[in-house]
Design an enzyme around this catalytic site. Structure first.
Site, short mmCIF file in Angstrom:
data_model
loop_
_atom_site.label_atom_id
_atom_site.label_comp_id
_atom_site.label_asym_id
_atom_site.label_seq_id
_atom_site.Cartn_x
_atom_site.Cartn_y
_atom_site.Cartn_z
N ASP A 1 0.86 -1.19 0.00
CA ASP A 1 0.00 0.00 0.00
C ASP A 1 0.89 1.24 0.00
OD1 ASP A 1 -2.44 1.56 0.38
OD2 ASP A 1 -1.66 1.90 2.40
N ASP B 1 -1.79 -0.57 6.09
CA ASP B 1 -1.97 -0.02 7.43
C ASP B 1 -3.34 0.58 7.67
OD1 ASP B 1 -1.70 2.24 5.78
OD2 ASP B 1 -0.97 3.44 7.46
N ASP C 1 -7.39 -1.19 3.70
CA ASP C 1 -6.50 -2.29 3.32
C ASP C 1 -6.98 -3.64 3.86
OD1 ASP C 1 -4.71 -0.53 2.05
OD2 ASP C 1 -3.69 -0.12 3.93
#
Length: 805
Positions: free
Chosen positions: A383, A589, A593
């Site tokens: 990410d 995080d 996600d």
């Protein structure tokens, strides 16, 4: 063990996640050591008499001279004591055989039991010889006793069991080390500011407490006032203290090294971060990896097979005329040397040690499956926000107009933005504070429609806003021309290409400069990505940001490919598509996600992320550093390699040992093996397996070493793909066509604005997902049902923005 209030017994503020020091006490090692020492006390005289006297003529008391029956009875009694001390082998072995699932204890019990019973049979033969007056035959029969073998087998196997318990204890020591960090006492602050010394277990959520320099923090909390450098090595493995101030989080077991802190408790008892770590390490150590389950299946077939082999060996030697004694000795030797202790130890010991090493380095595997899967992964998806980048905007460029210095521009900008809650405004204020510049409070501060603010600074009107807002102010042709020249002079289009958001500032009626703000890449991200590629992983960056910003970050980080503009459900679809090419690790995080973390073969949660992300992940990286993802993979590969080494030697040992014990080599080279030496060899194999697993404590997680490999052309071609239409699920997941609606939104000026709009819209019933773009000034909604324009407009306004159409 918990008390009535749900906190752990034994103090520590209930910080152990249900475990106390008493629970973690290594009783097995102590119990086995005591059993081993007692066994040796009786085994040594038994060996002295059974082997020393009988084979080498060692002296014995006169009573036993020419008294073979007395010697035999003494050997039997000594052997019985050792067998009683180690009766656990017989309990377990007989019980498992009774239920049709013979295990390694069954082999040990059979080997020792048959040796003892055969020796008793020989003893009765001696009494028969003596009754007939044949003292020579009775004396010669002493050489046919195997009481010392019956006792020696059990004692040597106990040595192996003790080594196993010791290896488990090493992980328990790591847990006890974590638990010992929790202070017993705390300072609770009352409403009137008074301080009271209480047990840490008496603190509740919402209570205020203070931590003085050098003291440990008693629960998780948030700092209300004060500053200190906090040593968080216990949780993160990072030895350098972290500077903390008001608003920052603090965690149980960490140490305030320099300053005084006043905090509010946010998590106590089993909910604290330290409790979670202890619980995860304990559960992961007790779980089994797929490779361990395979070893269990092999052992389940192996034990019955050995019983058949031992019976076949006895029958073979009997039929060849070798005699009952030789036949039984060789069958017993097969049973003893085949005991699959090394096979049983190969995986759990390595997994326990690996989890302990991970905990010391701030890497928490939730179970053994994730530890193994991380080492087998071929693709890693990162990410962008908060993983590759810092996740918070920072000032990158300060570009003043002629007549103003960078510091003057920053002082005016920060003074104006000080009262704004916008993330970009906070970045400007933070930049000024970091430089120690004086920041005043703007008078008559007003937030303007269209992402702008204004206020009086030193008696002059100051205005700030993004490009769209400032362009909207320029109604005069000459003003527009001056603005264009300003943008060309400061290369504003180039700043935007770099993924930066330029903020314009006017003071006393004229443009004084621009400040560019961006979410910066983490210092260690570039190096971490490079190391991931060195490990042979294909690195993909996944983000909901626009293509231009994403490509710039991807270029700086050095990832192999990028998927931009992907919605949360689209992230999960990208992971699913990548899994067609190999096992996938997802590192993230945020709340958005969580679906991707769950879908991936292994989910890595950056420790500073949201609780939802941490709950969805399989591995938690406490230090919030991408470098820890590299270390986690190296550790996983190290554990896998260690397990394979252990299994190899365990199988090789049996492949060589069983034919030797069966006497296959005797007709060729005259080599055979007694049950006693078979037990010694078996214990040696367990010793080797345990010592090999303990080598993991010395693994260097900061260097690839043998785990580094080039990204082969074949593997790269197999995984290579450009993620076109990345957010679109696979064909089989498509149902009815989805309805979409596009909304023009005024006031968005950065990625944080996009996030606020998106989150507000997705709360509406009937909105499946939403994506906002501050560059296009639009928000696109995917609808599962009818949603009124009024409801959409209200949701956008609730987020602080305005619907234009």
């Amino acid at each position: 063990k918990t008390g009535g209030d749900g906190l752990a017994a034994g103090g520590s503020g209930g910080t152990s996640g249900g475990l106390s020091m008493e629970d973690l006490e290594d009783r097995d090692s102590k119990k086995l050591l005591r059993r081993l020492l007692l066994s040796l006390c009786f085994l040594l005289p038994l060996m002295y008499i059974g082997m020393g006297h009988s084979m080498w003529g060692f002296p014995i008391p006169g009573f036993f001279h020419k008294n073979p029956l007395g010697i035999a009875l003494l050997e039997m009694l000594l052997a019985l004591v050792v067998m009683y001390l180690n009766r656990a082998f017989f309990d377990s072995g007989i019980r498992s055989a009774w239920h049709g699932a013979p295990n390694m204890d069954t082999l040990v019990a059979l080997g020792s039991g048959v040796s003892f019973l055969y020796s008793v049979f020989v003893l009765f033969g001696m009494t028969g010889s003596l009754s007939q007056g044949d003292a020579k035959a009775a004396q010669a029969a002493l050489h046919g006793l195997y009481f010392e073998s019956a006792a020696m087998i059990l004692t040597l196997i106990t040595v192996g069991k003790m080594l196993e318990a010791y290896s488990k204890g090493r992980t328990t020591d790591a847990l006890k080390g974590l638990l010992s960090l929790a202070p017993q006492k705390a300072w609770r602050r009352g409403p009137d500011g008074s301080e009271e010394r209480i047990l840490a277990s008496e603190l509740s959520v919402g209570d205020e407490f203070v931590v003085k320099p050098g003291e440990s923090i008693p629960v998780d909390g948030v700092i209300l006032e004060g500053e200190s450098a906090v040593n968080e090595a216990a949780l993160t493995g990072e030895s350098i203290p972290v500077e903390k101030t008001a608003g920052d989080k603090v965690f149980l077991g960490t140490i305030s090294t320099t300053g005084f802190l006043a905090c509010r408790a946010t998590r106590v008892g089993e909910d604290t971060t330290l409790s979670g770590i202890i619980r995860l390490v304990s559960e992961a150590s007790a779980s089994k990896a797929p490779i361990a389950k395979l070893a269990d299946k092999v052992a389940g077939v192996f034990v019955p097979a050995v019983l058949v082999i031992a019976w076949a060996v006895a029958m073979f030697w009997l039929l060849t005329g070798a005699g009952t004694e030789v036949s039984l000795v060789r069958a017993i030797s097969v049973l003893v040397i085949s005991c699959p202790c090394a096979l049983g130890l190969a995986t759990p010991v390595a997994i326990m040690v690996g989890n302990g090493v991970g905990a010391k380095n701030g890497i928490l595997y939730k179970n053994a499956e994730s530890l193994e899967a991380a080492g087998r992964a071929e693709i890693i998806v990162l990410d962008k926000t908060g993983t590759i980048t810092k996740g918070t905007p920072h000032v990158t460029d300060i570009l003043p107009e002629e007549g103003f210095s960078p510091k003057e521009l920053l002082v005016i900008a920060a003074s104006l933005e000080k009262k704004s809650e916008h993330p970009l405004a906070k970045a400007v204020v933070q930049a000024a504070e970091e430089q120690g510049l004086p920041v005043a409070d703007a008078e008559k501060f007003t937030v303007l429609s269209g992402s702008g603010v204004r206020g009086l600074i030193a008696g002059h009107m100051a205005i700030a806003g993004n490009g769209g807002f400032i362009h909207g102010l320029m109604e005069d042709e000459e003003d527009r021309k001056l603005l264009q020249e300003f943008e060309d002079r400061h290369q504003i289009p180039e700043l935007r290409k770099q993924g930066k958001t330029p903020l314009y500032f006017l003071y006393a009626g004229k443009m004084i400069g621009t400040i560019a703000v961006a979410d910066e890449i983490r210092e260690d991200s570039r190096e971490a990505v490079s190391e991931l590629k060195d490990l042979g992983l294909h690195v993909v960056m996944l983000t909901g940001d626009n293509e231009q910003t994403a490509q710039k970050i991807a270029e700086d980080a050095g990832v192999d490919e990028v998927a931009a503009g992907v919605l949360p459900d689209g992230k999960e679809a990208v992971i699913r598509k990548l899994q067609e090419s190999g096992k996938v690790i997802m590192v993230g995080d945020g709340i958005n996600d969580a679906p991707a973390l769950t879908r991936a073969d292994v989910g890595f949660a950056i420790g500073a992320g949201t609780d939802v992300a941490i709950d969805a992940a399989d591995v938690v990286l406490m230090k919030s550093s991408l470098q820890d993802a590299v270390r986690a993979i190296r550790l996983s590969r190290g554990v896998l390699l260690n397990i394979k080494e252990n299994l190899f030697w365990a199988f090789i040992y049996n492949i060589i040992g069983i034919p030797l014990a069966a006497g296959i080599y005797y007709p060729i080279w005259g080599v055979s093996l007694s049950p006693m030496f078979g037990a010694a060899a078996m214990s040696l194999s367990s010793f080797c397996v345990c010592m090999n697993a303990l080598r993991l404590n010395g693994i260097d997680l900061n260097h690839s070493g043998m785990f580094q490999k080039e990204n082969s052309k074949e593997a790269a071609e197999k995984r290579e793909r450009k993620l076109l239409d990345a957010a679109v699920p696979n064909e089989e997941s498509k149902g009815e066509p989805e309805m979409t609606k596009e909304v023009k939104v005024e006031g968005m000026m950065c990625a944080m604005c996009e996030k606020h709009v998106k989150e507000s819209l997705e709360k509406l019933e009937g909105v499946e997902s939403a994506a906002a773009s501050h560059e296009k000034g639009t928000a696109t909604l995917v609808l599962s049902g009818e949603v009124s324009d009024e409801a959409i407009a209200k949701a956008v306004e609730d987020a602080g923005y305005k619907v234009a159409a």
